[in-house]
Design a protein around this motif. Structure first.
Motif, PDB file in Angstrom:
ATOM      1  N   MET A 184       0.825  -1.204   0.000  1.00  0.00           N
ATOM      2  CA  MET A 184       0.000   0.000   0.000  1.00  0.00           C
ATOM      3  C   MET A 184       0.863   1.259   0.000  1.00  0.00           C
ATOM      4  SD  MET A 184      -3.098   1.069  -0.116  1.00  0.00           S
ATOM      5  CE  MET A 184      -3.966  -0.454   0.293  1.00  0.00           C
ATOM      6  N   ILE A 185       1.948   1.238   0.756  1.00  0.00           N
ATOM      7  CA  ILE A 185       2.858   2.387   0.776  1.00  0.00           C
ATOM      8  C   ILE A 185       3.435   2.621  -0.615  1.00  0.00           C
ATOM      9  CG2 ILE A 185       5.082   3.202   1.652  1.00  0.00           C
ATOM     10  CD1 ILE A 185       4.401   1.771   4.285  1.00  0.00           C
ATOM     11  N   GLY A 186       3.870   1.549  -1.264  1.00  0.00           N
ATOM     12  CA  GLY A 186       4.415   1.683  -2.606  1.00  0.00           C
ATOM     13  C   GLY A 186       3.391   2.197  -3.611  1.00  0.00           C
ATOM     14  N   LEU A 187       2.162   1.706  -3.518  1.00  0.00           N
ATOM     15  CA  LEU A 187       1.115   2.148  -4.439  1.00  0.00           C
ATOM     16  C   LEU A 187       0.745   3.610  -4.213  1.00  0.00           C
ATOM     17  CD1 LEU A 187      -1.234  -0.981  -4.486  1.00  0.00           C
ATOM     18  CD2 LEU A 187       0.259  -0.170  -6.318  1.00  0.00           C
ATOM     19  N   LEU A 188       0.694   4.036  -2.950  1.00  0.00           N
ATOM     20  CA  LEU A 188       0.381   5.434  -2.658  1.00  0.00           C
ATOM     21  C   LEU A 188       1.482   6.359  -3.171  1.00  0.00           C
ATOM     22  CD1 LEU A 188      -1.102   5.188   0.960  1.00  0.00           C
ATOM     23  CD2 LEU A 188      -2.324   5.746  -1.156  1.00  0.00           C
ATOM     24  N   ALA A 189       2.733   5.946  -2.999  1.00  0.00           N
ATOM     25  CA  ALA A 189       3.846   6.754  -3.504  1.00  0.00           C
ATOM     26  C   ALA A 189       3.779   6.856  -5.024  1.00  0.00           C
ATOM     27  CB  ALA A 189       5.176   6.136  -3.066  1.00  0.00           C
ATOM     28  N   LEU A 190       3.495   5.735  -5.691  1.00  0.00           N
ATOM     29  CA  LEU A 190       3.380   5.737  -7.147  1.00  0.00           C
ATOM     30  C   LEU A 190       2.205   6.596  -7.605  1.00  0.00           C
ATOM     31  CD1 LEU A 190       4.311   4.637  -9.893  1.00  0.00           C
ATOM     32  CD2 LEU A 190       2.799   2.674  -9.522  1.00  0.00           C
ATOM     33  N   ALA A 191       1.080   6.506  -6.891  1.00  0.00           N
ATOM     34  CA  ALA A 191      -0.100   7.293  -7.257  1.00  0.00           C
ATOM     35  C   ALA A 191       0.178   8.791  -7.133  1.00  0.00           C
ATOM     36  CB  ALA A 191      -1.284   6.893  -6.380  1.00  0.00           C
ATOM     37  N   TYR A 192       0.877   9.179  -6.057  1.00  0.00           N
ATOM     38  CA  TYR A 192       1.213  10.599  -5.876  1.00  0.00           C
ATOM     39  C   TYR A 192       2.076  11.102  -7.029  1.00  0.00           C
ATOM     40  CZ  TYR A 192       3.975  14.574  -4.311  1.00  0.00           C
ATOM     41  OH  TYR A 192       4.618  15.794  -4.251  1.00  0.00           O
ATOM     42  N   ALA A 193       3.118  10.355  -7.364  1.00  0.00           N
ATOM     43  CA  ALA A 193       4.035  10.793  -8.424  1.00  0.00           C
ATOM     44  C   ALA A 193       3.333  10.826  -9.778  1.00  0.00           C
ATOM     45  CB  ALA A 193       5.249   9.859  -8.472  1.00  0.00           C
ATOM     46  N   CYS A 194       2.521   9.804 -10.065  1.00  0.00           N
ATOM     47  CA  CYS A 194       1.807   9.772 -11.356  1.00  0.00           C
ATOM     48  C   CYS A 194       0.790  10.909 -11.444  1.00  0.00           C
ATOM     49  CB  CYS A 194       1.120   8.427 -11.535  1.00  0.00           C
ATOM     50  SG  CYS A 194       2.250   7.049 -11.850  1.00  0.00           S
ATOM     51  N   LEU A 195       0.113  11.206 -10.334  1.00  0.00           N
ATOM     52  CA  LEU A 195      -0.858  12.299 -10.349  1.00  0.00           C
ATOM     53  C   LEU A 195      -0.165  13.633 -10.584  1.00  0.00           C
ATOM     54  CD1 LEU A 195      -3.777  13.198 -10.047  1.00  0.00           C
ATOM     55  CD2 LEU A 195      -3.420  13.322  -7.560  1.00  0.00           C
ATOM     56  N   MET A 196       1.037  13.786 -10.034  1.00  0.00           N
ATOM     57  CA  MET A 196       1.789  15.011 -10.276  1.00  0.00           C
ATOM     58  C   MET A 196       2.106  15.144 -11.773  1.00  0.00           C
ATOM     59  SD  MET A 196       2.981  17.774  -9.016  1.00  0.00           S
ATOM     60  CE  MET A 196       2.925  17.419  -7.239  1.00  0.00           C
ATOM     61  N   GLY A 197       2.564  14.062 -12.385  1.00  0.00           N
ATOM     62  CA  GLY A 197       2.835  14.099 -13.815  1.00  0.00           C
ATOM     63  C   GLY A 197       1.582  14.366 -14.626  1.00  0.00           C
ATOM     64  N   PHE A 198       0.480  13.738 -14.241  1.00  0.00           N
ATOM     65  CA  PHE A 198      -0.787  13.953 -14.939  1.00  0.00           C
ATOM     66  C   PHE A 198      -1.215  15.413 -14.863  1.00  0.00           C
ATOM     67  CE2 PHE A 198      -5.432  14.300 -14.677  1.00  0.00           C
ATOM     68  CZ  PHE A 198      -5.798  13.785 -15.916  1.00  0.00           C
ATOM     69  N   SER A 199      -1.047  16.032 -13.703  1.00  0.00           N
ATOM     70  CA  SER A 199      -1.458  17.432 -13.536  1.00  0.00           C
ATOM     71  C   SER A 199      -0.672  18.355 -14.464  1.00  0.00           C
ATOM     72  CB  SER A 199      -1.262  17.876 -12.081  1.00  0.00           C
ATOM     73  OG  SER A 199       0.113  18.034 -11.749  1.00  0.00           O
ATOM     74  N   ARG A 200       0.578  18.024 -14.721  1.00  0.00           N
ATOM     75  CA  ARG A 200       1.405  18.876 -15.574  1.00  0.00           C
ATOM     76  C   ARG A 200       0.922  18.860 -17.024  1.00  0.00           C
ATOM     77  NH1 ARG A 200       3.137  22.416 -12.804  1.00  0.00           N
ATOM     78  NH2 ARG A 200       4.887  22.853 -14.189  1.00  0.00           N
ATOM     79  N   VAL A 201       0.469  17.686 -17.467  1.00  0.00           N
ATOM     80  CA  VAL A 201      -0.060  17.575 -18.831  1.00  0.00           C
ATOM     81  C   VAL A 201      -1.481  18.130 -18.898  1.00  0.00           C
ATOM     82  CG1 VAL A 201      -0.667  15.977 -20.683  1.00  0.00           C
ATOM     83  CG2 VAL A 201       1.402  15.584 -19.345  1.00  0.00           C
ATOM     84  N   PHE A 202      -2.312  17.800 -17.908  1.00  0.00           N
ATOM     85  CA  PHE A 202      -3.716  18.215 -17.917  1.00  0.00           C
ATOM     86  C   PHE A 202      -3.850  19.735 -17.928  1.00  0.00           C
ATOM     87  CE2 PHE A 202      -7.870  19.082 -16.055  1.00  0.00           C
ATOM     88  CZ  PHE A 202      -8.681  18.186 -16.733  1.00  0.00           C
ATOM     89  N   LEU A 203      -2.960  20.412 -17.204  1.00  0.00           N
ATOM     90  CA  LEU A 203      -3.029  21.876 -17.119  1.00  0.00           C
ATOM     91  C   LEU A 203      -2.293  22.564 -18.270  1.00  0.00           C
ATOM     92  CD1 LEU A 203      -2.453  22.192 -13.267  1.00  0.00           C
ATOM     93  CD2 LEU A 203      -4.630  22.430 -14.496  1.00  0.00           C
TER      94      LEU A 203
END
Length: 260
Positions: A184-203
């Motif tokens: 769960m810790i690994g998945l949460l860390a991955l989700a945070y980093a991927c969401l950051m990347g997604f926000s950069r493209v989405f915006l």
């Protein structure tokens, strides 16, 4: 001479050989991961230069993001991406590192997180200047606009580097806990980093390829930091054993008995 003999004894003992062997395997795996990640980032940069491969998805993905923008998600992602920027990201990570230092009574979290953050900033800023790629047109971006070079995404690289190191530290600390918790810790860390990347493209602040390359470079750099930590752990753990072996050797040395 006694120190050398003790060190040699440790290195050639069954436990010492197993430890060295495991360390070598870990470092080999880390080196392989870093090499693949850097190679992948290089392939993406080549595709950007030649305008083929994955770079062909840059414009369609941005067009899709523009079509999906709504006031609620845009506001939420603006807040999130600003939290991962050059001002708030170091503050948040420093606070977390200091908390872990205080909680664990160990400066290791602060040192590793600082290495991850500083290295990610230096690598991304240097690569930006060298590649000097233009960002998406401002007409396709959400204010406030960013004007620095686009490749790679600094936000994304810092997010992947910091998230990987924090997950590594927490999983090591909770190593005797259930495996689902570590996953769960690994998945949460991955989700945070991927969401950051997604926000950069989405915006509209970065192209898709900027984010993909930054993710690979962030993983590569965090792997280097982890490798440094593993080597340091090996050396720090061997010193007490060397001192113990040295004391044992001296206590059984006939010359010591004669002197006494």
């Amino acid at each position: 001479m006694a120190d050398r003999s003790a060190s040699a004894g440790i290195a050639h003992s069954p436990e010492g050989r197993r430890t060295v062997g495991m360390l070598a395997l870990v470092l080999l795996a880390i080196a392989g991961l870093s090499a693949v990640a850097v190679w992948g980032a290089g392939e993406i940069l080549e595709a950007v230069g030649e305008r083929d491969g994955v770079a062909l998805w840059d414009r369609p993905v941005l067009d899709w993001a523009i079509g999906q923008r709504r006031p609620g998600p845009v506001s939420a992602l603006l807040w999130f991406t600003n939290a991962g920027g050059p001002i708030w990201q170091p503050i948040i990570m420093a606070a977390l590192a200091l908390f872990l230092w205080w909680r664990w009574r160990n400066p290791t979290p602060f040192v590793l997180i600082a290495m991850a953050e500083v290295g990610a900033v230096l690598i991304s800023s240097t690569t930006k200047r060298v590649v000097d790629r233009a960002r998406p047109p401002q007409i396709d971006a959400v204010p406030p606009f960013e004007v620095s070079p686009s490749f790679p995404s600094g936000h994304t690289m810092q997010a992947f580097a910091a998230a990987t190191i924090i997950a590594y530290l927490l999983i090591r600390y909770l190593w005797d806990r259930p495996r689902w918790l570590q996953a769960m810790i690994g998945l949460l860390a991955l989700a945070y980093a991927c969401l950051m990347g997604f926000s950069r493209v989405f915006l509209g602040y970065h192209w898709l390829t900027d984010v993909l390359a930054a993710a690979m470079l962030g993983i590569a750099w965090s792997a280097v930091v982890i490798a440094c930590h593993r080597v340091w752990l090996r050396r720090s753990r061997s010193r007490p054993r060397q001192r113990l072996e040295h004391r044992t050797a001296r206590s059984s040395d006939p010359d010591d008995t004669m002197t006494a």
